[in-house]
Scaffold this motif. Structure first.
Motif, short mmCIF file in Angstrom:
data_model
loop_
_atom_site.label_atom_id
_atom_site.label_comp_id
_atom_site.label_asym_id
_atom_site.label_seq_id
_atom_site.Cartn_x
_atom_site.Cartn_y
_atom_site.Cartn_z
N ALA A 28 0.84 -1.21 0.00
CA ALA A 28 0.00 0.00 0.00
C ALA A 28 0.87 1.25 0.00
O ALA A 28 0.66 2.18 -0.80
CB ALA A 28 -0.91 -0.01 1.23
N ASP A 29 1.84 1.27 0.90
CA ASP A 29 2.67 2.48 0.97
C ASP A 29 3.63 2.56 -0.21
O ASP A 29 4.14 3.64 -0.53
CB ASP A 29 3.39 2.60 2.32
N ASN A 40 2.50 2.01 -3.30
CA ASN A 40 1.65 2.77 -4.22
C ASN A 40 1.47 4.22 -3.76
O ASN A 40 1.48 5.14 -4.57
CB ASN A 40 0.28 2.08 -4.38
N GLU A 41 1.30 4.38 -2.46
CA GLU A 41 1.16 5.73 -1.88
C GLU A 41 2.33 6.61 -2.30
O GLU A 41 2.16 7.75 -2.73
CB GLU A 41 1.14 5.56 -0.35
N TYR A 53 -7.21 -3.49 -6.66
CA TYR A 53 -6.90 -3.25 -5.24
C TYR A 53 -5.47 -2.75 -5.17
O TYR A 53 -4.56 -3.39 -5.72
CB TYR A 53 -7.07 -4.53 -4.39
N HIS A 54 -5.26 -1.61 -4.51
CA HIS A 54 -3.92 -1.04 -4.43
C HIS A 54 -3.44 -0.85 -3.00
O HIS A 54 -2.35 -0.31 -2.80
CB HIS A 54 -3.86 0.28 -5.20
N GLY A 55 -4.23 -1.26 -2.00
CA GLY A 55 -3.72 -1.19 -0.62
C GLY A 55 -4.57 -0.32 0.28
O GLY A 55 -5.44 0.41 -0.17
N ASN A 56 -4.25 -0.41 1.57
CA ASN A 56 -5.10 0.17 2.60
C ASN A 56 -4.44 1.34 3.31
O ASN A 56 -4.36 1.35 4.54
CB ASN A 56 -5.48 -0.94 3.60
N THR A 57 -3.93 2.31 2.56
CA THR A 57 -3.50 3.57 3.19
C THR A 57 -4.28 4.70 2.52
O THR A 57 -4.97 4.46 1.52
CB THR A 57 -1.98 3.79 3.03
N ALA A 66 -3.82 5.04 -1.35
CA ALA A 66 -3.90 3.75 -2.06
C ALA A 66 -5.30 3.17 -2.00
O ALA A 66 -5.77 2.56 -2.97
CB ALA A 66 -2.88 2.77 -1.47
N ILE A 67 -6.00 3.37 -0.90
CA ILE A 67 -7.35 2.78 -0.79
C ILE A 67 -8.33 3.55 -1.67
O ILE A 67 -9.33 2.99 -2.13
CB ILE A 67 -7.83 2.70 0.69
N THR A 69 -7.75 2.40 -5.16
CA THR A 69 -8.43 1.09 -5.29
C THR A 69 -9.81 1.31 -5.88
O THR A 69 -10.47 2.30 -5.61
CB THR A 69 -8.53 0.46 -3.89
#
Ligand code: PLP
Length: 439
Positions: A119-120, A122-123, A145-149, A152-153, A156
């Motif tokens: 995630a970070d 991609n961030e 889906y690109h992650g949970n920050t 990135a979210i 997504t």
């Protein structure tokens, strides 16, 4: 099989977990997670010694298999030398890890920014693209889906974005997905041309001079393992060039062997500007991810501050595991193995299952990265209802296979080291479970 403490039962672990561990993406009350006590190669086992063939690679990250001795030893050895070091210092293990990674990248990439995960990665790639172009918007696919920050979210596309939509400057578009075409296409060629036309129209309508980046998974993974049709990624590259947009390819799930190549984009004849990675780079033995930066973008930050950093950027235990993982994957031909097993066993085997079981609407994939799309009706392609997936999952586990399921799909994603025999065993279990649940 090593069981840490035979006096501890599965129920004890489940009870401790349910009391204190707060789980991802879930309402907590009804959870019943499988206790996993150990693993080796393609096998994991619970606290009471029940074994499972790991057809999930956990979260599609254990590409090298469980407990690879060289990787475990490298982490242990590094722990005895220097267990942590600030990112501002130089460290030989970190530099070695970066070198190993850029050696696998196309020409024109010489630097890596390390993060804690995907995630970070991609961030920070998005941040680099925004600073490099002086533009703001980021285009990404709905099926992604690109992650949970924070950013990135929102990049997504799937449902997880919607309750978290607090970042600005994100626009979504539809990528190619012939089985459920958004473009009324009937051939891969039509799907490719129409998806590219749609993307061009989105770029034009948003205003090309406001768009910093197009962010794509080279092969959208969690969204359903949609290998792009020939020409799609090259077409996106052309659009990015035409409009001065940075192309970020997210290789977090698809990279480091999963498709039978080091990077999935290699099969599509494209070179992105930024490559994000995590998961398979060290099979998640210690958390790490990062951005591989093209020289052109790296130059932007030669005399200008990059306003980003992490305490554990290039953590030495993770870096040591990266070096050992890449060396072992090269020496043992693990990427080539994934390709061969995909071509010779999994691909033909899954297609044979689809011939036999009408519940399988489509088989898609490459290497050890496959999805079975399950449908209630092969003509209307109506997805199977969630209880069918629940029943299949239960049946597969009873037969000793740990599956990865998402929506109406089973993703067939074993470690890249899987042997032909284990791949065939997995196919037999899938066959038996499909027969039992779907008739
Ligand atoms: N990008 C892709 C394509 C992923 O599949 C994932 C995780 O599944 C991520 C990014 C996020 O990675 P992480 O969970 O390491 O932050």
């Amino acid at each position: 099989m090593t069981i840490p403490d035979p006096s501890v039962r599965n129920a004890d672990i489940a009870e401790a977990d349910r009391t204190h561990v707060f789980h991802s993406w879930s309402a907590q009350r009804s959870l019943n997670p499988l206790p996993i006590a150990g693993g080796s190669g393609v096998t994991v086992w619970d606290a009471e010694g029940t074994e499972y063939l790991d057809f999930s690679s956990q979260l599609v990250n254990v590409n090298i298999g469980h407990q690879h001795p060289a990787v475990v030893a490298a982490i242990q050895e590094q722990a005895g030398i220097l267990a942590t070091v600030a990112p501002a210092h130089a460290n030989s293990t970190r530099a070695e890890a970066a070198k190993r990674i850029v050696d696998l990248a196309p020409e024109g990439f010489s630097k890596v920014f390390f993060t804690n995960g995907g995630a970070d990665a991609n961030e920070n790639a998005i941040r680099m693209a925004r600073l490099h172009t002086g533009r703001d918007k980021v285009l990404s696919q709905y099926r992604s889906y690109h992650g949970n920050t924070g950013v990135a979210i929102v990049a997504t596309g799937d449902w997880r974005r919607i309750p978290n939509e607090y970042a600005r400057g994100h626009v979504h578009f539809f990528g190619p997905y012939l089985y459920r075409s958004e473009f009324w296409a009937t051939t891969p060629e039509e799907e490719c041309a129409r998806a590219l036309h749609h993307l061009r129209r989105v770029i034009e309508a948003e205003g090309p001079s406001s768009i910093a980046a197009i962010l794509l998974e080279s092969v959208p993974g969690t969204a359903g393992v949609m290998v792009p049709p020939p020409g799609y990624l090259a077409g996106v590259r052309k659009l990015a060039d035409e409009f001065g947009i940075v192309l970020i390819l997210d290789e977090v799930m698809s990279g480091f062997g999963r498709t039978g190549r080091w990077f999935a984009f290699e099969a599509h004849g494209v070179v992105p500007d930024l490559i994000t990675f995590a998961k398979g780079v060290n099979s998640g033995y210690v958390p790490i991810g990062g951005v591989i930066i093209s020289d052109e973008i790296a130059k932007t930050f030669d005399d200008r501050v990059f306003p980003g950093g992490l305490t554990y950027s290039g953590h030495p235990l993770a870096a040591a595991s990266v070096v050992a993982t890449i060396d072992a994957m090269r020496e043992e031909g693990i990427v080539e193995n994934a390709r061969r097993v995909g071509d010779d066993v999994l691909g033909p085997g899954l297609r044979a299952l689809a011939e036999k079981h009408p519940i399988i609407g489509e088989v898609r994939g490459d290497g050890v990265f496959w999805a079975l799309e399950l449908v209630a009706d092969p003509v209307t392609r109506e997805p199977v209802a969630p209880p069918v997936i629940g029943a299949l999952k239960k049946d597969l586990m009873t037969r000793g296979l740990l599956p990865f399921t998402a929506d109406n799909r089973i993703h067939v994603v074993p470690p890249c080291i899987i042997t032909d025999d284990d791949a065939r065993r997995g196919l037999e279990i899938l066959d038996a479970a499909l027969t039992s649940v779907a008739g």
